[in-house]
Design an enzyme around this catalytic site. Sequence first.
Site, short mmCIF file in Angstrom:
data_model
loop_
_atom_site.label_atom_id
_atom_site.label_comp_id
_atom_site.label_asym_id
_atom_site.label_seq_id
_atom_site.Cartn_x
_atom_site.Cartn_y
_atom_site.Cartn_z
CG ASP A 11 -2.09 0.94 1.10
OD1 ASP A 11 -2.35 1.41 -0.03
OD2 ASP A 11 -2.73 1.22 2.12
CG HIS B 247 -0.03 1.95 -9.33
ND1 HIS B 247 -0.27 1.58 -8.03
CD2 HIS B 247 -1.13 2.63 -9.73
CE1 HIS B 247 -1.47 2.02 -7.66
NE2 HIS B 247 -2.01 2.66 -8.68
CG LEU C 101 9.71 -17.01 -4.02
CD1 LEU C 101 9.47 -17.03 -2.51
CD2 LEU C 101 10.14 -15.62 -4.47
C1 FPP Z 1 -1.96 0.15 -3.37
O1 FPP Z 1 -1.53 1.49 -3.42
C2 FPP Z 1 -1.39 -0.63 -4.48
C3 FPP Z 1 -2.11 -1.22 -5.47
C4 FPP Z 1 -3.58 -1.13 -5.52
C5 FPP Z 1 -1.48 -1.94 -6.57
C6 FPP Z 1 -0.19 -2.64 -6.30
C7 FPP Z 1 0.50 -2.85 -7.60
C8 FPP Z 1 1.83 -2.79 -7.84
C9 FPP Z 1 2.81 -2.61 -6.76
C10 FPP Z 1 2.39 -2.90 -9.20
C11 FPP Z 1 2.02 -4.08 -10.02
C12 FPP Z 1 2.23 -5.38 -9.35
C13 FPP Z 1 3.06 -6.39 -9.76
C14 FPP Z 1 3.05 -7.67 -9.02
C15 FPP Z 1 3.96 -6.29 -10.90
P1 FPP Z 1 -2.61 2.66 -3.50
O2 FPP Z 1 -2.76 3.05 -4.92
O3 FPP Z 1 -3.88 2.23 -2.82
O4 FPP Z 1 -1.89 3.76 -2.68
P2 FPP Z 1 -2.55 4.92 -1.81
O5 FPP Z 1 -3.26 4.24 -0.66
O6 FPP Z 1 -1.38 5.71 -1.35
O7 FPP Z 1 -3.47 5.68 -2.72
#
Ligand code: FPP
Length: 245
Positions: free
Chosen positions: A17, A34, A128
């Site tokens: 997050d 992201h 893994l």
């Molecule tokens: C939460 O941050 C994160 C996500 C909803 C997506 C996670 C995805 C990635 C890290 C990249 C793609 C994944 C892989 C496995 C290649 P948020 O957007 O909710 O952050 P915020 O709470 O600060 O708005």
Amino acid sequence: MNLEPATLPRHVAIIMDGNGRWARQQGKPRIMGHKAGVRSVQEVVRCARELGIGVLTLYAFSTENWRRPGTEVESLMGLLQTYLENQLDQMVENQVRLRTCGRRDHLPVKVRQVLENTIRETAGNDGLILNLALSYGGRDELVRAARQLAARAVKGELRPEEIDEEKVTAELDSAGLPDPDLLIRTGGEARLSNFLLWQLSYSELYFTRVLWPDFGREHFLAALADFQQRQRRFGRTGGQVAGEE
Ligand code: FPP
């Protein structure tokens, strides 16, 4: 960082997050958060692999994430596809095996194809297990398991009183995997957000304010060191050092 190999977690699950907030802090669009988050994914996967951790489950896209703006959803799907395409050779070379949990059938065809190809190509690897939670919700997973068990009962294959924890576990997307020993959540919130509701029953929970794109090897090692300090009791009295059977 002094880690004890014998008591490392067998399974680590991560709620990644804080990508959006990281981007805002940098004055960049959310998608850049992201994109930076993919670098953290690569670093943590490498570290888990090098340490010999058995399973790493990453919450990459929840059932609720479909409600985000279309452009953000498309970008996330694109990042996932590119990540898988770029990593395939390395996964094969490093014995990483890909698995998923969640509604793979709800993902765009192109993403599904690249996932299925990667799963096939890495099926024989014995290092893994990288388990990506995609279009995943813990409640949705439990509902699907309940439906499967009910269908078997209706067919006469199973009596309701035969349904026990083992049978529910076997119907989950995570069937065959050990439960996570450790859950890490970055980004400062202390909640589960519908992640692995059944499987996290006895997991150690580790919350950090570090935003996911800033989370790297040293933060991961700090979480593992913290885990090794904990006494796991699984509802019993007396002490058990983390990671011990
Ligand atoms: C939460 O941050 C994160 C996500 C909803 C997506 C996670 C995805 C990635 C890290 C990249 C793609 C994944 C892989 C496995 C290649 P948020 O957007 O909710 O952050 P915020 O709470 O600060 O708005």
